[in-house]
Motif scaffolding. Structure first.
Motif, mmCIF file in Angstrom:
data_model
loop_
_atom_site.group_PDB
_atom_site.id
_atom_site.type_symbol
_atom_site.label_atom_id
_atom_site.label_comp_id
_atom_site.label_asym_id
_atom_site.label_seq_id
_atom_site.Cartn_x
_atom_site.Cartn_y
_atom_site.Cartn_z
ATOM 1 N N PRO A 62 74.073 -67.515 -40.622
ATOM 2 C CA PRO A 62 75.043 -68.169 -39.749
ATOM 3 C C PRO A 62 75.008 -67.563 -38.353
ATOM 4 C CG PRO A 62 76.157 -66.579 -41.163
ATOM 5 C CD PRO A 62 74.705 -66.599 -41.582
ATOM 6 N N ASP A 63 75.654 -68.253 -37.413
ATOM 7 C CA ASP A 63 75.691 -67.752 -36.037
ATOM 8 C C ASP A 63 76.567 -66.511 -35.914
ATOM 9 O OD1 ASP A 63 74.046 -69.819 -35.267
ATOM 10 O OD2 ASP A 63 75.729 -71.158 -34.811
ATOM 11 N N SER A 64 77.621 -66.446 -36.705
ATOM 12 C CA SER A 64 78.518 -65.307 -36.609
ATOM 13 C C SER A 64 78.044 -64.183 -37.506
ATOM 14 C CB SER A 64 79.938 -65.711 -37.023
ATOM 15 O OG SER A 64 79.931 -66.186 -38.350
ATOM 16 N N VAL A 65 78.429 -62.955 -37.143
ATOM 17 C CA VAL A 65 78.036 -61.787 -37.918
ATOM 18 C C VAL A 65 78.857 -61.738 -39.206
ATOM 19 C CG1 VAL A 65 77.926 -59.275 -37.923
ATOM 20 C CG2 VAL A 65 77.411 -60.540 -35.845
ATOM 21 N N PRO A 66 78.241 -61.529 -40.334
ATOM 22 C CA PRO A 66 79.005 -61.475 -41.585
ATOM 23 C C PRO A 66 79.857 -60.223 -41.645
ATOM 24 C CG PRO A 66 76.747 -60.819 -41.969
ATOM 25 C CD PRO A 66 76.815 -61.288 -40.541
ATOM 26 N N ILE A 72 76.023 -60.899 -49.147
ATOM 27 C CA ILE A 72 74.651 -61.340 -48.872
ATOM 28 C C ILE A 72 73.704 -60.825 -49.951
ATOM 29 C CG2 ILE A 72 72.750 -61.173 -47.217
ATOM 30 C CD1 ILE A 72 74.862 -60.864 -45.030
ATOM 31 N N LEU A 73 73.863 -59.549 -50.321
ATOM 32 C CA LEU A 73 72.982 -58.971 -51.326
ATOM 33 C C LEU A 73 73.201 -59.617 -52.689
ATOM 34 C CD1 LEU A 73 73.224 -55.199 -50.322
ATOM 35 C CD2 LEU A 73 71.308 -56.750 -49.917
ATOM 36 N N LYS A 74 74.442 -59.949 -53.010
ATOM 37 C CA LYS A 74 74.715 -60.612 -54.288
ATOM 38 C C LYS A 74 74.069 -61.987 -54.337
ATOM 39 C CE LYS A 74 79.093 -58.394 -55.545
ATOM 40 N NZ LYS A 74 80.565 -58.599 -55.706
ATOM 41 N N SER A 80 71.494 -55.291 -57.352
ATOM 42 C CA SER A 80 72.737 -54.799 -57.974
ATOM 43 C C SER A 80 72.827 -53.277 -57.907
ATOM 44 C CB SER A 80 72.815 -55.281 -59.432
ATOM 45 O OG SER A 80 71.688 -54.815 -60.170
ATOM 46 N N THR A 81 71.707 -52.563 -58.071
ATOM 47 C CA THR A 81 71.755 -51.092 -58.010
ATOM 48 C C THR A 81 72.102 -50.630 -56.611
ATOM 49 O OG1 THR A 81 70.045 -50.995 -59.731
ATOM 50 C CG2 THR A 81 70.477 -48.981 -58.490
ATOM 51 N N LEU A 82 71.518 -51.245 -55.600
ATOM 52 C CA LEU A 82 71.829 -50.880 -54.216
ATOM 53 C C LEU A 82 73.285 -51.181 -53.901
ATOM 54 C CD1 LEU A 82 70.906 -49.912 -51.436
ATOM 55 C CD2 LEU A 82 70.200 -52.258 -50.927
ATOM 56 N N ILE A 83 73.788 -52.297 -54.387
ATOM 57 C CA ILE A 83 75.199 -52.632 -54.167
ATOM 58 C C ILE A 83 76.096 -51.568 -54.775
ATOM 59 C CG2 ILE A 83 77.025 -54.281 -54.754
ATOM 60 C CD1 ILE A 83 74.901 -56.490 -54.601
ATOM 61 N N VAL A 195 65.568 -60.705 -46.082
ATOM 62 C CA VAL A 195 66.679 -61.131 -46.927
ATOM 63 C C VAL A 195 67.734 -61.829 -46.076
ATOM 64 C CG1 VAL A 195 68.509 -60.371 -48.495
ATOM 65 C CG2 VAL A 195 66.269 -59.249 -48.543
ATOM 66 N N TYR A 196 67.991 -61.268 -44.896
ATOM 67 C CA TYR A 196 68.987 -61.830 -43.974
ATOM 68 C C TYR A 196 68.682 -61.316 -42.577
ATOM 69 C CZ TYR A 196 73.474 -62.968 -41.805
ATOM 70 O OH TYR A 196 74.441 -63.466 -40.982
ATOM 71 N N SER A 197 68.893 -62.176 -41.570
ATOM 72 C CA SER A 197 68.677 -61.736 -40.187
ATOM 73 C C SER A 197 69.475 -62.607 -39.236
ATOM 74 C CB SER A 197 67.186 -61.807 -39.828
ATOM 75 O OG SER A 197 66.963 -61.352 -38.514
ATOM 76 N N ASP A 198 70.234 -61.969 -38.341
ATOM 77 C CA ASP A 198 70.881 -62.653 -37.232
ATOM 78 C C ASP A 198 70.750 -61.746 -36.018
ATOM 79 O OD1 ASP A 198 72.827 -60.688 -37.523
ATOM 80 O OD2 ASP A 198 74.168 -61.968 -38.690
ATOM 81 N N ASN A 199 71.623 -61.872 -35.049
ATOM 82 C CA ASN A 199 71.456 -61.079 -33.834
ATOM 83 C C ASN A 199 71.983 -59.654 -33.937
ATOM 84 O OD1 ASN A 199 74.117 -61.837 -33.994
ATOM 85 N ND2 ASN A 199 74.375 -62.222 -31.819
#
Length: 280
Positions: A62-66, A72-74, A80-83, A195-199
């Motif tokens: 998305p445009d906004s920062v989560p 996101i990881l779920k 799951s181990t990193l979470i 996995v995920y990337s925004d600004n």
């Protein structure tokens, strides 16, 4: 009659030629406007080619920062181990807060999947104390946002949240072609995809757990002293034994002297008793 006809014909020809001379020439047809060459827009500079591919299971960016990295990881369904580590060390709270409040900078997470953790030595995570678990998680976080096409711009050793110590915590990134490799001095890992990337937030899937070097470096035993110096204590021991022997002999002499004096005293006492008997 003939002359009158010729005269009239001459007048007609003179009038007609005069009219032609006085009449304005017909206007030239307007020139057709030159065809304009169509403007060819300049080709836009191609955007940098991503060094890391986007994974099919990557959540939409998305445009906004989560405000929740665990969400996101779920959604990626393999971290799951990193979470669990992010939650038990409470680092996830700091990271989420930083993403919400930070106006510049950002965060990059190098995320090992569950299979990477399962490939560790049995019982490895349980053998770590709380401080080591925190350091392990921090070692997977860069305190800046790195896009998928900018890994080749990082300078080694790369700064992590755990610190930047080339001896204890080296983290070197090598981007070659479409491959990004990471070395810690203990393991060599590869970034598999985005996995995920925004600004401001980048999460990248790595195939191995990034183990810090200082988990495995032990203090080396001091070097042995040269042979000549090593013999010195032995000589001192021999001298010490000689001194002890001398002191023992002296004690025996003293003890013998004391024993002789007592014998003499006893003999003298017996003699006194015999003399007293005789006198009596």
């Amino acid at each position: 009659m003939k002359q009158a006809t010729l005269f009239s014909l001459s007048l007609f020809l003179l009038f007609w030629s005069t009219t032609l001379a006085i009449s304005p020439a017909p206007a030239a047809a307007p020139k057709a406007p030159a065809a304009k060459t169509p403007h060819t827009p300049k080709a836009a500079a191609p955007s940098p080619k991503p060094l890391v591919p986007t994974l099919p299971q990557s959540p939409d960016s998305p445009d906004s920062v989560p405000d929740d990295i665990t969400r996101i990881l779920k959604k990626a369904k393999m971290f799951s181990t990193l979470i669990r580590l992010l939650k038990t060390t409470e680092i996830i709270n700091n990271v989420n807060s930083q993403l919400i409040t930070a106006k510049t900078g950002g965060i990059t997470i190098l995320a090992p999947d569950d299979s990477a953790f399962s490939n560790l030595k049995a019982g490895f995570l349980n053998s770590l104390n709380e401080g080591q678990k925190i350091e392990l998680v921090q070692f997977h976080i860069l305190p800046e946002y790195v896009s998928s096409s900018n890994f080749d711009s990082l300078s080694n050793p790369v700064q992590t949240v755990a610190g930047k110590d080339p001896v204890r915590l080296p983290l070197n990134v090598n981007a070659l072609g479409n491959s990004v490799n990471i070395s810690t001095g203990v393991v060599n890992a590869t970034i598999l995809g985005v996995v995920y990337s925004d600004n401001k937030l980048g999460i990248y899937h790595v195939d191995k757990v990034l183990l810090p070097l200082d988990f495995f470096v032990t203090n080396k035993a001091p070097a042995l002293a040269p042979t000549s110096l090593a013999k010195a204590p032995k000589a001192a021991k021999e001298n010490s034994s000689d001194d002890d022997q001398e002191e023992t002999n002296q004690d025996h002499n003293k003890s013998g002297a004391l024993s002789l004096s007592r014998t003499q005293l006893m003999s003298f006492g017996i003699a006194l008793v015999a003399m007293a008997t005789m006198w009596s």
